[in-house]
Design a protein around this motif. Structure first.
Motif, mmCIF file in Angstrom:
data_model
loop_
_atom_site.group_PDB
_atom_site.id
_atom_site.type_symbol
_atom_site.label_atom_id
_atom_site.label_comp_id
_atom_site.label_asym_id
_atom_site.label_seq_id
_atom_site.Cartn_x
_atom_site.Cartn_y
_atom_site.Cartn_z
ATOM 1 N N VAL A 369 0.834 -1.206 0.000
ATOM 2 C CA VAL A 369 0.000 0.000 0.000
ATOM 3 C C VAL A 369 0.870 1.258 0.000
ATOM 4 O O VAL A 369 0.593 2.214 -0.717
ATOM 5 C CB VAL A 369 -0.941 -0.005 1.231
ATOM 6 C CG1 VAL A 369 -1.743 1.297 1.289
ATOM 7 C CG2 VAL A 369 -1.876 -1.203 1.180
ATOM 8 N N TYR A 370 1.963 1.249 0.776
ATOM 9 C CA TYR A 370 2.805 2.445 0.889
ATOM 10 C C TYR A 370 3.680 2.651 -0.342
ATOM 11 O O TYR A 370 4.007 3.777 -0.696
ATOM 12 C CB TYR A 370 3.690 2.351 2.132
ATOM 13 C CG TYR A 370 2.970 2.773 3.386
ATOM 14 C CD1 TYR A 370 2.922 4.116 3.753
ATOM 15 C CD2 TYR A 370 2.317 1.849 4.187
ATOM 16 C CE1 TYR A 370 2.250 4.522 4.895
ATOM 17 C CE2 TYR A 370 1.643 2.239 5.331
ATOM 18 C CZ TYR A 370 1.615 3.578 5.682
ATOM 19 O OH TYR A 370 0.945 3.973 6.811
ATOM 20 N N TYR A 371 4.115 1.557 -0.967
ATOM 21 C CA TYR A 371 5.029 1.658 -2.120
ATOM 22 C C TYR A 371 4.403 0.914 -3.305
ATOM 23 O O TYR A 371 4.881 -0.130 -3.746
ATOM 24 C CB TYR A 371 6.404 1.093 -1.748
ATOM 25 C CG TYR A 371 7.017 1.826 -0.579
ATOM 26 C CD1 TYR A 371 7.587 3.081 -0.743
ATOM 27 C CD2 TYR A 371 6.954 1.287 0.701
ATOM 28 C CE1 TYR A 371 8.102 3.783 0.332
ATOM 29 C CE2 TYR A 371 7.472 1.986 1.789
ATOM 30 C CZ TYR A 371 8.046 3.224 1.592
ATOM 31 O OH TYR A 371 8.542 3.931 2.666
ATOM 32 N N GLN A 372 3.330 1.488 -3.793
ATOM 33 C CA GLN A 372 2.499 0.790 -4.773
ATOM 34 C C GLN A 372 3.205 0.573 -6.114
ATOM 35 O O GLN A 372 3.030 -0.471 -6.742
ATOM 36 C CB GLN A 372 1.189 1.553 -4.965
ATOM 37 C CG GLN A 372 0.412 1.694 -3.663
ATOM 38 C CD GLN A 372 -1.060 1.939 -3.873
ATOM 39 O OE1 GLN A 372 -1.624 1.637 -4.923
ATOM 40 N NE2 GLN A 372 -1.709 2.477 -2.858
ATOM 41 N N ASP A 373 3.996 1.532 -6.557
ATOM 42 C CA ASP A 373 4.673 1.366 -7.856
ATOM 43 C C ASP A 373 5.688 0.224 -7.800
ATOM 44 O O ASP A 373 5.757 -0.602 -8.719
ATOM 45 C CB ASP A 373 5.385 2.673 -8.250
ATOM 46 C CG ASP A 373 4.396 3.744 -8.701
ATOM 47 O OD1 ASP A 373 3.259 3.380 -9.063
ATOM 48 O OD2 ASP A 373 4.755 4.931 -8.671
ATOM 49 N N ILE A 374 6.488 0.192 -6.716
ATOM 50 C CA ILE A 374 7.493 -0.871 -6.583
ATOM 51 C C ILE A 374 6.804 -2.229 -6.442
ATOM 52 O O ILE A 374 7.176 -3.208 -7.095
ATOM 53 C CB ILE A 374 8.398 -0.592 -5.371
ATOM 54 C CG1 ILE A 374 9.228 0.670 -5.607
ATOM 55 C CG2 ILE A 374 9.324 -1.783 -5.095
ATOM 56 C CD1 ILE A 374 10.085 1.074 -4.418
#
Length: 437
Positions: A369-374
């Protein structure tokens, strides 16, 4: 040596400080870190975070929210530990660093609600009826058609595609009695640790696990007082709630004299077998009253021959199945060959290995959720690896991986099912029973 000052970080001292100091800065962790692979930043890999930990520990940097986010940008997949030539466990240092940050800055309110209320106080199970009704009314599909999940980001949109089986209206622990007796004289007494996700959403896994153990002749005990395994709190740096969960589960399981404790959740198993000893300084058997096994580990190592006799014969058409290695099962518990041994004996399936089966899927609890692109880039590579096998089923042993991979496959419109290995095995045993009538 630790410098005493107002910014001292006691949770990073002792064992964790030793880990920090022993880092040779060789960079071997870079090549295996899924986060570094995506952003190529030194702070993305273990070496960079350990250097940051050392600066904090020695008072050269002051903790702040930017540093907090760097420590949170880690999947705790343990790949760095596996690659480290001197045997360090950097992920444990990062969990302790997160705990220091939580102690200083507390948790954001949304994380506090999820980790302390829903998981810590067991409120997630009370939402089972709501989730069941929403699933039956296809509210998740309706929300998706209105593009509501898309507004919340790539990962939330992907999760809205998760292929959910029917969710019973009550939690698993309310539907099953505390003690289940097999036919005949029990082979032994097994404690079953359910886990949050399988008590509410993925109850098919808990049902399959318990039914297989009963079929093998074990008395299965599901202590009512058990709760969350505590790994979500460990990963979020909420060590106080983690300690409460350890005490709660220790009390629940020690009420019985057990021959073994079985769990069918990779993350929960790594909590019981790896995190509990880290916190309590005791092994899992001392903390919980019996040695802990993952379900695939227990079945493959003790009952492969028994299980073969229970499976159907003369299956003509085989379905291709591949296997995804959850980090918390393969790296943290050393369970690699056992699920494959179970898949190999199932007559209805032809096992095909996928490329990079041990690579992380990018879920990592709140990371997705916090680092959606990665997270999205990582799971898209996993999806392509699965697609290239031609398999129609992906077997795995982790509810988090199941949600992440299932969502990615269905979002792409691929007709590939995602199931726990024991669900496939239980289906085979049921076919075997019908064959033998």
């Amino acid at each position: 040596m630790t410098t005493s000052n107002d910014n001292s970080l006691p949770l990073l001292e002792g064992y964790y400080e030793e880990q920090i100091i022993r880092c040779m800065k060789c960079g071997m962790c870079q090549s295996t870190c899924p986060v570094y692979y995506e952003d190529s930043l030194e702070t993305g890999c273990a070496r960079g975070k350990l250097a940051l930990s050392e600066a904090l520990l020695h008072g050269k940097l002051e903790p702040n929210h930017k540093i907090e986010m760097i420590f949170n940008k880690c999947l705790l997949c343990h790949a760095c530990a596996q690659a480290c030539p001197v045997g360090l466990s950097p992920d444990k240092v990062f969990a302790a660093a997160r705990a220091e940050m939580v102690k200083r800055f507390n948790m954001p309110w949304i994380k506090s609600v999820i980790y302390r209320k829903l998981l810590g106080e067991g409120k997630l199970s009370s939402l089972t009826g709501i989730l069941s009704l929403a699933n039956r009314l296809k509210l998740f599909s309706i929300a998706r058609s209105l593009s509501i999940p898309k507004i919340l980001g790539k990962s939330v949109e992907r999760l809205s595609f998760v292929d959910l089986s029917d969710i019973p209206s009550r939690p698993f622990t309310d539907r099953f009695p505390e003690v289940l007796e097999p036919k005949g004289i029990p082979l032994g007494d097994i404690g079953y640790f359910v886990g949050c996700a399988q008590n509410s959403v993925f109850q098919d896994v808990a049902e399959a696990s318990v039914n297989i153990l009963l079929s093998l002749g074990y008395r299965v005990i599901i202590p009512k007082g058990q709760g969350c395994c505590g790994f979500p709190h460990y990963g979020a740096g909420d060590f106080e709630t983690l300690k409460q969960k350890i005490a709660q589960n220790s009390s629940a399981f020690k009420r019985y004299k057990l021959d073994a404790i079985i769990i069918s959740c990779a993350t929960g198993g790594s909590a019981l077998k790896d995190v509990y000893p880290e916190i309590t300084k005791e092994d899992d058997a001392s903390t919980l009253g019996a040695k802990v096994y993952d379900i695939s580990e227990f079945l493959a190592e003790r009952h492969l021959v028994d299980l073969k006799k229970m499976l159907p014969k003369n299956i003509q058409e085989k379905v291709k199945v591949t296997y995804h290695d959850a980090c918390h099962l393969n790296r943290l518990q050393g369970v690699f060959k056992q699920p494959r041994e179970l898949l190999d004996i199932m007559p209805s399936y032809e096992f095909v290995e996928m490329e990079n089966s041990t690579k992380c899927c990018g879920e990592g609890g709140g990371f997705t959720v916090y680092y959606q692109d990665i997270s999205t880039s990582i799971v898209n590579r996993k999806r392509e690896a699965i697609k290239n096998t031609g398999a129609k089923v992906v077997a795995l042993g982790c509810p988090g991986c199941r949600a992440q991979i299932s969502g990615a496959l269905k979002q792409e419109g691929l007709n590939i099912d995602t199931k726990h290995t024991v669900c496939l095995l239980w289906d085979e045993i049921k076919k075997g029973k019908q064959n033998n009538l």
